[in-house]
Design a protein around this motif. Structure first.
Motif, PDB file in Angstrom:
ATOM      1  N   LYS A 109      11.859 -49.366  27.386  1.00 22.17           N
ATOM      2  CA  LYS A 109      13.153 -48.831  27.838  1.00 22.17           C
ATOM      3  C   LYS A 109      13.869 -48.124  26.691  1.00 22.17           C
ATOM      4  CE  LYS A 109      15.514 -51.081  31.380  1.00 22.17           C
ATOM      5  NZ  LYS A 109      16.304 -52.241  31.837  1.00 22.17           N
ATOM      6  N   ILE A 110      13.766 -48.722  25.529  1.00 19.26           N
ATOM      7  CA  ILE A 110      14.447 -48.139  24.366  1.00 19.26           C
ATOM      8  C   ILE A 110      13.865 -46.759  24.064  1.00 19.26           C
ATOM      9  CG2 ILE A 110      14.780 -48.417  21.869  1.00 19.26           C
ATOM     10  CD1 ILE A 110      14.997 -51.456  22.435  1.00 19.26           C
ATOM     11  N   GLU A 111      12.551 -46.667  24.168  1.00 21.75           N
ATOM     12  CA  GLU A 111      11.911 -45.380  23.889  1.00 21.75           C
ATOM     13  C   GLU A 111      12.371 -44.324  24.897  1.00 21.75           C
ATOM     14  OE1 GLU A 111       7.705 -45.682  23.285  1.00 21.75           O
ATOM     15  OE2 GLU A 111       7.551 -43.532  22.854  1.00 21.75           O
ATOM     16  N   GLU A 112      12.519 -44.746  26.138  1.00 20.44           N
ATOM     17  CA  GLU A 112      12.959 -43.800  27.166  1.00 20.44           C
ATOM     18  C   GLU A 112      14.387 -43.322  26.872  1.00 20.44           C
ATOM     19  OE1 GLU A 112      12.813 -45.357  31.144  1.00 20.44           O
ATOM     20  OE2 GLU A 112      13.661 -43.487  31.946  1.00 20.44           O
ATOM     21  N   LEU A 113      15.256 -44.252  26.491  1.00 16.48           N
ATOM     22  CA  LEU A 113      16.648 -43.872  26.189  1.00 16.48           C
ATOM     23  C   LEU A 113      16.714 -42.964  24.967  1.00 16.48           C
ATOM     24  CD1 LEU A 113      18.556 -47.251  26.716  1.00 16.48           C
ATOM     25  CD2 LEU A 113      18.378 -45.347  28.301  1.00 16.48           C
ATOM     26  N   LEU A 114      15.887 -43.288  23.975  1.00 16.89           N
ATOM     27  CA  LEU A 114      15.891 -42.481  22.749  1.00 16.89           C
ATOM     28  C   LEU A 114      15.439 -41.054  23.044  1.00 16.89           C
ATOM     29  CD1 LEU A 114      16.102 -42.383  19.607  1.00 16.89           C
ATOM     30  CD2 LEU A 114      13.698 -43.024  19.538  1.00 16.89           C
ATOM     31  N   ASN A 115      14.423 -40.947  23.888  1.00 12.65           N
ATOM     32  CA  ASN A 115      13.871 -39.620  24.198  1.00 12.65           C
ATOM     33  C   ASN A 115      14.563 -38.973  25.394  1.00 12.65           C
ATOM     34  OD1 ASN A 115      11.701 -38.844  22.348  1.00 12.65           O
ATOM     35  ND2 ASN A 115      10.861 -40.844  22.934  1.00 12.65           N
ATOM     36  N   VAL A 116      15.870 -39.119  25.440  1.00 16.66           N
ATOM     37  CA  VAL A 116      16.625 -38.598  26.570  1.00 16.66           C
ATOM     38  C   VAL A 116      16.486 -37.075  26.692  1.00 16.66           C
ATOM     39  CG1 VAL A 116      18.757 -38.384  25.247  1.00 16.66           C
ATOM     40  CG2 VAL A 116      18.877 -38.758  27.700  1.00 16.66           C
ATOM     41  N   GLY A 117      16.115 -36.432  25.589  1.00 13.63           N
ATOM     42  CA  GLY A 117      15.913 -34.980  25.587  1.00 13.63           C
ATOM     43  C   GLY A 117      14.835 -34.538  26.564  1.00 13.63           C
ATOM     44  N   LYS A 118      13.922 -35.439  26.884  1.00 18.92           N
ATOM     45  CA  LYS A 118      12.834 -35.082  27.803  1.00 18.92           C
ATOM     46  C   LYS A 118      13.366 -34.703  29.190  1.00 18.92           C
ATOM     47  CE  LYS A 118       9.162 -37.876  25.719  1.00 18.92           C
ATOM     48  NZ  LYS A 118       8.204 -36.843  25.313  1.00 18.92           N
ATOM     49  N   LEU A 119      14.545 -35.226  29.518  1.00 16.94           N
ATOM     50  CA  LEU A 119      15.143 -34.910  30.821  1.00 16.94           C
ATOM     51  C   LEU A 119      15.366 -33.415  30.982  1.00 16.94           C
ATOM     52  CD1 LEU A 119      18.138 -37.401  31.272  1.00 16.94           C
ATOM     53  CD2 LEU A 119      16.007 -37.399  32.565  1.00 16.94           C
ATOM     54  N   THR A 120      15.728 -32.803  29.865  1.00 13.39           N
ATOM     55  CA  THR A 120      16.087 -31.379  29.922  1.00 13.39           C
ATOM     56  C   THR A 120      15.215 -30.599  28.938  1.00 13.39           C
ATOM     57  OG1 THR A 120      17.788 -31.914  28.309  1.00 13.39           O
ATOM     58  CG2 THR A 120      18.504 -31.729  30.591  1.00 13.39           C
ATOM     59  N   GLU A 121      13.966 -30.979  28.874  1.00  8.92           N
ATOM     60  CA  GLU A 121      13.042 -30.466  27.854  1.00  8.92           C
ATOM     61  C   GLU A 121      13.108 -28.941  27.697  1.00  8.92           C
ATOM     62  OE1 GLU A 121       9.564 -32.578  27.370  1.00  8.92           O
ATOM     63  OE2 GLU A 121       8.839 -31.184  25.864  1.00  8.92           O
ATOM     64  N   GLU A 122      12.979 -28.224  28.798  1.00  5.36           N
ATOM     65  CA  GLU A 122      12.908 -26.767  28.683  1.00  5.36           C
ATOM     66  C   GLU A 122      14.235 -26.179  28.209  1.00  5.36           C
ATOM     67  OE1 GLU A 122      10.061 -25.309  28.585  1.00  5.36           O
ATOM     68  OE2 GLU A 122       9.221 -27.277  29.073  1.00  5.36           O
ATOM     69  N   ASN A 123      15.355 -26.750  28.693  1.00 11.89           N
ATOM     70  CA  ASN A 123      16.668 -26.251  28.244  1.00 11.89           C
ATOM     71  C   ASN A 123      16.831 -26.475  26.739  1.00 11.89           C
ATOM     72  OD1 ASN A 123      16.705 -27.497  30.991  1.00 11.89           O
ATOM     73  ND2 ASN A 123      18.612 -26.334  31.108  1.00 11.89           N
ATOM     74  N   CYS A 124      16.434 -27.654  26.289  1.00  8.55           N
ATOM     75  CA  CYS A 124      16.637 -28.001  24.880  1.00  8.55           C
ATOM     76  C   CYS A 124      15.833 -27.089  23.950  1.00  8.55           C
ATOM     77  CB  CYS A 124      16.263 -29.453  24.614  1.00  8.55           C
ATOM     78  SG  CYS A 124      17.347 -30.625  25.440  1.00  8.55           S
ATOM     79  N   LYS A 125      14.608 -26.778  24.362  1.00 10.00           N
ATOM     80  CA  LYS A 125      13.755 -25.952  23.492  1.00 10.00           C
ATOM     81  C   LYS A 125      14.387 -24.596  23.210  1.00 10.00           C
ATOM     82  CE  LYS A 125       9.314 -27.814  24.983  1.00 10.00           C
ATOM     83  NZ  LYS A 125       8.214 -27.573  25.934  1.00 10.00           N
ATOM     84  N   GLU A 126      15.224 -24.136  24.145  1.00  7.08           N
ATOM     85  CA  GLU A 126      15.843 -22.820  23.992  1.00  7.08           C
ATOM     86  C   GLU A 126      17.296 -22.905  23.531  1.00  7.08           C
ATOM     87  OE1 GLU A 126      14.342 -19.984  24.198  1.00  7.08           O
ATOM     88  OE2 GLU A 126      12.452 -20.978  24.702  1.00  7.08           O
TER      89      GLU A 126
END
Ligand code: SF4
Lengths: 476, 379
Positions: A397-414
């Motif tokens: 669960k902690i890893e999922e919360l930490l990697n919250v960026g994955k939710l918006t992966e494509e937006n974040c990359k740009e």
């Protein structure tokens, strides 16, 4: 040009000048209009590149380097970070409170979180303290926080915990912190708290009319300002040394007038000097209804910020230098003081800034001994429950919360705000799950603020601002 | 001779390399460890301190209670901050009272006389390993009498052990390399990086390097010092370890700007070099930068990297800007994976001294290189 071949920049105009912010370099570059236009052209027509652009590219600017995979580097070492490097545990000693504040997460305006009579017993608190000590061999110092409800309702438990921790953590620098509404900071209680390395944060929202609007006694619904204000006055008079360890947390109500808050702090010089004042807006996270900023508030807030900049630049002598306004410029000054540094370009695998390792910095333990990333998240949100005292941490669960960026992966990359983003899992929690929609709403604010910050920084530069002025005039 | 039973206090990661060193452990019949509860080691195996292989000694929170079983108490230097007045002296005095021999690796200057007297009165031994008496006068006088202030070459191969910064498992590396090379039948002399190496039967970093004499005199003295070891001990190999780091980390943590390392490598020219680094997610460019920096600052070619199981705690370093580098211990499984990744990037062989077999692997590499040199027709 395919989007991923474009340079990763945010170009903007400010005071008739042209700039771009280079994400890979984390630097702002001032360019001429022709270059600016070329950078913003929808597609290169195949014509040769401008010499200015060529030169910038040679210097490492305008790189199209992007993160290829959103993955937090600390996700690889959660066992270590949470096993050897915990910094703080915040014990929710009670869920009970003698106040009923409108915006308090426990008072009913928020999803699910309500006051109750649940309290923590010493055996549980002790386990929490032992847990911190056993998981912090690499931490230089540790802190034990007391939180509620109103924690001072459990002052016996608090002092018992502090006595125990001082002994149990012998050899380590251990400090304590307490967040209180201030109503029980009477002489008798304060006397019992002296002698510990304790930082007390009192919630005080401004002058009486503002404070009492939102903060009332549970027993009779009356305003609480007088009780808190008089308590603080009395104890500070009697124990002046306590001032250094006292800070005020001001929850700003955007439906109110900003000026009166600001003037209150400036006017109560003696009351607030030596103590830090931290302002935050009423949180919309987890809230049933969404708060709207009043037009007046926005106008006054912006005007005060503007006057503060003039003050910093030495253009006006009257110091509208209140701690609330200063806090609004924290990010600007952080950026300015680091602006000369060369940093490495974005890694192929990286995560936007914002999330800390859930639980590492401010592990929150509820009355029933469940773990949460910090005191700001709702302990009724199941995704935020990251362990408990018996089972330890739930690393998945902690890893999922930490990697919250994955939710918006494509937006974040740009995204140009990648290195200056403030979003963590708590801003992406819709009460039931981590939600892309909730997160994208927060993104709008972040991107707007970062864009504004970059423009402000350019304005400051144009007006002759120098790094050294940060310390001199603002006390940062 | 009956071996003694020893109690180590205050135990933490600084002492762990000694517990992993046969040369120390074999001297004692029984070893007990006492630590401060806040350091987070009590009740755990001693290996919890450095994150290496299981040791089989449990760290105790008690001192007085286990004192009775010891003949000698070693008051050890620690990586954690400690308070001499509160945590050390009272324990030294109660150990003397209980009739125990006292060994200090910790600096006790101001109370050294008092401790000595108390020990004499009680009839117990007091050995203070921080009385490093080696000063410069010997060497400078010698040079004066020879009318020569010049560098003399060494005829014996020298292996240098350096670290980018403190806490990169450099001491473990020295101990393991020395032991492994000796096991292969070579005679090894060593100048260690710590101030109490005599406890382990080799030389401490000489005190004159910290004295207020000219920098070039320090270089000359160090050169003569190594020559003296060569002539008096006649080893097959000398290991020279450099204390501290050699790179300024930031404006606050300056690692003496690498001056000590620079001076040592003006005094001697090593034939092989092992460099200890923090763990990091390295890139080819970064490692290349380190290789270049060592080459141009110190004039050295690196033969092997030792990547320690410690990583800089970036959160702490950015948020509180401490005066010393703050680090995080990494677990063995993590290290295994990470070292494999690093090997794929690096042109120079990569090891982790805490990994079983790596001391032998580094040794073989060094011995191969040195024997190549030996095959040359040199005079
Ligand atoms: S603002 Fe949103 S899109 Fe941009 S980096 Fe932050 S989370 Fe990603």
């Amino acid at each position: 040009m395919p989007i991923d071949k474009k340079p990763l920049i945010n170009s903007f105009e400010n005071m008739n000048k042209f700039y771009f912010f280079d994400v890979n370099k984390n630097k702002i570059i001032n360019v001429d209009e022709e270059t600016y236009k070329a950078l913003n052209a929808p597609e290169t027509t195949g014509s040769s590149e401008l010499p200015s652009i060529k030169k910038l590219k040679n210097q490492g600017y305008l790189s199209n380097n992007r993160v290829e995979k959103i993955e937090h580097i600390n996700g690889r070492m959660l066992e270590e970070l949470l096993g050897y490097n915990l910094r703080k545990i915040i014990l929710q000693v009670t869920q009970n409170c003698n106040f009923r504040c409108n915006y308090c997460v426990y008072s009913g305006s928020y999803v699910n979180r309500i006051h109750s009579n649940k309290r923590m017993d010493f055996a549980t608190a002790r386990k929490g303290i032992d847990f911190l000590i056993a998981h912090s061999k690499d931490s230089k110092e540790i802190d034990i926080g007391f939180y509620g409800g109103e924690p001072l309702l459990e002052i016996d438990l608090i002092t018992q915990c502090m006595d125990y921790a001082v002994k149990a953590a012998e050899g380590k620098n251990v400090t304590f912190s307490l967040t209180t509404n201030g109503s029980l900071l009477n002489e008798a209680n304060v006397k019992r708290l002296l002698g510990y390395k304790l930082r007390i944060t009192v919630s005080l929202d401004g002058p009486q009319e503002v404070h009492d609007k939102n903060r009332t006694f549970a027993s009779n619904g009356c305003g609480t300002f007088n009780a808190v204000y008089n308590n603080i006055r009395r104890i500070v008079e009697k124990y002046p040394e306590i001032k250094r360890n006292l800070s005020f947390s001001m929850v700003i109500d955007p439906t109110a007038q900003f000026n009166c808050l600001d003037e209150f702090i400036a006017g109560e010089e003696e009351f607030f000097n030596e103590s830090a004042v931290m302002g935050s807006f009423i949180s919309n996270v987890y809230r049933d209804d969404q708060l709207q900023f009043s037009e007046n508030f926005v106008g006054e807030w912006e005007y005060s910020k503007f006057r503060f900049l003039l003050f910093v630049l030495g253009k006006i002598s009257v110091a509208n230098n209140s701690q609330l306004i200063r806090a609004a410029y924290r990010e600007h000054f952080e950026y300015i003081s680091k602006s000369h540094r060369e940093i490495t370009p974005l890694a192929k695998q990286d995560h936007h800034s914002g999330p800390c390792v859930p639980g590492q910095i401010r592990l929150f333990m509820s009355t029933d001994a469940n773990f949460y990333p910090c005191e700001r998240v709702s302990e009724t949100s199941d995704i935020m429950k990251i362990g408990n005292i018996e089972d330890g941490f739930y690393f998945d669960k902690i890893e999922e919360l930490l990697n919250v960026g994955k939710l918006t992966e494509e937006n974040c990359k740009e995204c140009f705000a990648f290195r200056n983003c403030r979003i963590c899992a708590s801003l992406s929690d819709d009460g039931n799950q981590l939600s892309k929609e909730t997160k994208l709403k927060a993104c709008q604010d972040v991107r707007f603020n970062v864009d504004e910050m970059l423009k402000d920084v350019c304005t400051l530069k144009e007006c002759g601002f120098k790094k050294e002025m940060i310390q001199m005039t603002t006390g940062f | 001779m009956n071996k003694e039973s020893v109690l180590i206090y205050p135990y933490d990661s600084q002492f762990t390399p000694l517990l992993r060193h046969k040369g120390f452990v074999d001297n004692y019949d029984k070893i007990q460890l006492s630590s401060l509860p806040g350091w987070g080691l009590c009740g755990k195996d001693a290996s919890y301190a450095d994150g290496g292989e299981f040791i089989g000694l449990t760290v105790s929170q008690e001192f007085d209670e286990i004192l009775s079983e010891a003949d000698t108490v070693i008051f050890a230097e620690a990586d954690n901050p400690y308070h001499l007045e509160k945590m050390i002296y009272p324990k030294i005095f109660s150990a003397i009272e209980a009739g125990k021999n006292i060994v200090t690796l910790i600096q006790v200057d101001e109370k050294a006389d008092e401790i000595k007297k108390k020990c004499e009165r009680k009839g117990v031994r007091f050995t203070n390993y921080r009385e490093n008496s080696l000063d410069h006068t010997d060497f400078l006088d010698q040079m004066k009498s020879e009318f020569k202030k010049e560098i003399v070459d060494s005829r014996i191969p020298i292996l240098a052990v350096i670290g980018l910064a403190e806490h990169t498992n450099k001491f473990q590396l020295q101990l393991d390399l020395k032991a492994t090379i000796e096991n292969m039948g070579y005679k090894v002399s060593m100048v260690g990086s710590r101030a109490y190496c005599e406890l382990l039967g080799f030389h401490s970093f000489p005190a004159f390097m910290k004295e207020v004499i000219s920098e070039s005199d320090k270089i000359l003295c160090y050169n003569r010092y190594i020559k003296r070891i060569e002539l008096t001990e006649k080893p097959d190999l000398i290991i020279v370890a450099v204390p501290g780091g050699f790179m300024r980390y930031n404006n606050k943590i300056i690692n003496d700007f690498g001056i000590t390392a620079y001076e040592i490598f003006q005094a001697i020219v090593p034939d092989a070099v092992v460099l200890s680094l923090f763990h990091e997610k390295y890139t080819v460019d970064y490692l290349d930068g380190i290789i270049k920096s060592v080459k141009y600052k110190l004039g050295l070619e690196i033969d092997a990297f030792n990547i320690s199981n410690r990583q800089i705690d970036w959160v702490e370093m950015t948020n509180s800007q401490p005066d010393v580098i703050s680090t995080l211990t990494l677990n063995p499984e993590f290290m295994k994976k990470s070292i494999e990744e690093c090997k794929a990037l690096s042109q120079i062989p990569v090891f982790n001294i805490l990994e079983k077999g790596d001391a032998e692997r580094i040794t073989n590499l060094i011995i191969d290189k040195l024997s190549e040199i030996e095959m040359a027709v040199n005079f």
